[in-house]
Design an enzyme around this catalytic site. Structure first.
Site, PDB file in Angstrom:
ATOM      1  N   PRO A 124      37.252  34.448  38.569  1.00 60.89           N
ATOM      2  CA  PRO A 124      38.354  33.484  38.769  1.00 60.89           C
ATOM      3  C   PRO A 124      39.279  34.127  39.977  1.00 60.89           C
ATOM      4  CG  PRO A 124      38.653  34.821  36.771  1.00 60.89           C
ATOM      5  CD  PRO A 124      37.400  35.146  37.366  1.00 60.89           C
ATOM      6  N   ALA A 154      42.703  33.055  42.134  1.00 59.34           N
ATOM      7  CA  ALA A 154      43.881  32.206  42.363  1.00 59.34           C
ATOM      8  C   ALA A 154      44.066  32.127  43.673  1.00 59.34           C
ATOM      9  CB  ALA A 154      45.234  32.814  41.810  1.00 59.34           C
ATOM     10  N   CYS A 185      45.671  40.100  34.718  1.00 60.91           N
ATOM     11  CA  CYS A 185      46.508  39.723  36.013  1.00 60.91           C
ATOM     12  C   CYS A 185      47.626  40.718  36.211  1.00 60.91           C
ATOM     13  CB  CYS A 185      46.801  38.393  36.011  1.00 60.91           C
ATOM     14  SG  CYS A 185      47.927  37.930  37.702  1.00 60.91           S
ATOM     15  N   LYS A 190      39.045  38.091  29.583  1.00 59.27           N
ATOM     16  CA  LYS A 190      38.727  38.818  30.915  1.00 59.27           C
ATOM     17  C   LYS A 190      39.704  39.842  30.967  1.00 59.27           C
ATOM     18  CE  LYS A 190      37.972  38.525  36.039  1.00 59.27           C
ATOM     19  NZ  LYS A 190      39.253  39.243  36.461  1.00 59.27           N
ATOM     20  N   ARG A 227      35.315  39.110  45.372  1.00 61.54           N
ATOM     21  CA  ARG A 227      35.808  39.052  46.865  1.00 61.54           C
ATOM     22  C   ARG A 227      34.383  39.022  47.709  1.00 61.54           C
ATOM     23  NH1 ARG A 227      39.187  44.138  46.056  1.00 61.54           N
ATOM     24  NH2 ARG A 227      37.511  44.507  44.548  1.00 61.54           N
TER      25      ARG A 227
END
Ligand SMILES: Cc1cc2nc3c(=O)[nH]c(=O)nc-3n(C[C@H](O)[C@H](O)[C@H](O)COP(=O)(O)O)c2cc1C
Length: 331
Positions: A20, A22, A104, A143, A229
């Site tokens: 994931p 954002a 996060c 995660k 990435r």
């Protein structure tokens, strides 16, 4: 050797997962990755409170296309009850899995005690895990990062708690919260988790070229590989990884360049899908960041990116790309 992955009652056709991200992994981009064979998709991180309180933007971000199954809804928050309520809403919305974000580092998330902040006090986690697991009938996963700070490796402790509470898989990003994405290659703790629990472990962090997945799988013994990435502006990264898992020569795959006709067709497809769900203004704005990744390393890409940054019109954007393609990549 290509293997499948089973998370609870969900069959994932291969071991490859899109991380994931954002601002990037919206439905149009996920569909591009799906075309290239990624096995499992996650939503961008979604606020459990936004979902529970019916925030319109939150629901927009949750939309996905039927082609995207199996797909997981990633939630952030710190209240077990609200996370459970949000998970229920996600199940009703049609998601196949619910994922809880324990990693996060974004200030707006950690300052509310959510995301990576949850790893500071692992003793609170079993209640959160159990409450969400009991609220839904679909698999719940987490995660996480290795820990909050470098000397605080909580992977083993959290993995055991998670399995005991009914969590069905754990994705581990091999870095700590305060390292952000630096040092993304702490793969030892991922193996530690694999040795401590029997639910699937999804290893994440630091994949740069397709053959890195072999090293990551070998070093961690993980059940799946989550890629972030390296797939930005390269949705075909998953096709290359699959080819390696199917036994093709890793050296050749790593050094094989994308056919630029195919690349421009993928970009065009992403623009069309984005236009369908977000409209022209947002498509132009959001495609800028994607195009930055797609065009990285190509001739005179900084000049073309400059033009893309200035355009406010979709027809002009298409023309810029057409002219660029015809100038530098015509056969
Ligand atoms: C731009 C960006 C946005 C991200 N957003 C999320 C997110 O919403 N949820 C999440 O769990 N991780 C998020 N991450 C972390 C990634 O999922 C992944 O763990 C990290 O990038 C390491 O994997 P990589 O080395 O393959 O990129 C984000 C990372 C990036 C670069």
């Amino acid at each position: 050797m290509k293997k499948t992955l089973t998370i609870g009652n969900i069959q994932v056709p291969n071991q490859l997962i899109l991380a994931p991200m954002a601002g990037y992994t919206d439905s149009p981009y996920r569909r591009c990755c799906k075309k290239f064979g990624v096995g499992l998709l996650y939503s961008e991180v979604i606020s459990s409170l936004g979902l529970v309180f019916g925030n319109k933007k939150t629901f927009e971000m949750m939309k996905f296309h039927p082609d995207e199954h199996p797909i997981s809804l990633q939630l952030f928050g710190n209240s077990p009850d609200k996370m459970a309520e949000a998970a229920k809403a996600g199940e009703q919305f049609g998601f196949d899995l619910i994922d809880l974000n324990l990693g996060c580092p974004a200030p707006k998330i950690v300052k509310n005690g959510a995301g990576g902040e949850l790893l500071k006090d692992p003793m609170k986690l079993p209640e959160l895990f159990r409450t969400v697991v009991q609220a839904v009938s679909i698999p719940v996963t987490i995660k996480m990062r290795v820990g909050y700070q470098p000397e605080a490796n909580v992977v083993r402790e959290v993995a055991i708690m998670a399995e005991e509470a009914g969590i069905q898989a754990i994705a581990i990003h091999g870095s700590t919260v305060i390292q952000n994405s630096l040092g993304s290659r702490q793969w030892g703790p991922i193996r530690e988790a694999k040795e401590s629990v029997s639910i699937p472990i999804l290893a994440n962090g630091g994949i740069k070229k397709p053959s890195d997945i072999l090293t990551l799988l070998e070093e961690t013994k993980a059940d799946g590989v989550m890629i972030g990435r390296a797939a930005l502006g390269r949705p075909w990264f998953f096709r290359d990884c699959l080819a390696i898992l199917e036994g093709q020569d890793p050296y050749k795959i790593d050094h094989h360049a994308i056919d630029t006709n195919e690349m421009f067709a993928v970009i065009q497809q992403q623009i069309e899908w984005m236009l369908e769900c977000k409209g022209e203004v947002t498509t132009i704005r959001e495609m800028r960041t994607h195009l930055h990744h797609y065009l990285k390393g190509f001739p005179e890409s900084s000049q073309v990116k400059d033009k893309i940054n200035k355009t406010k019109n979709l027809e002009e954007l298409r023309n810029i790309l057409r002219t660029y393609k015809n100038t530098f990549f015509a056969l």
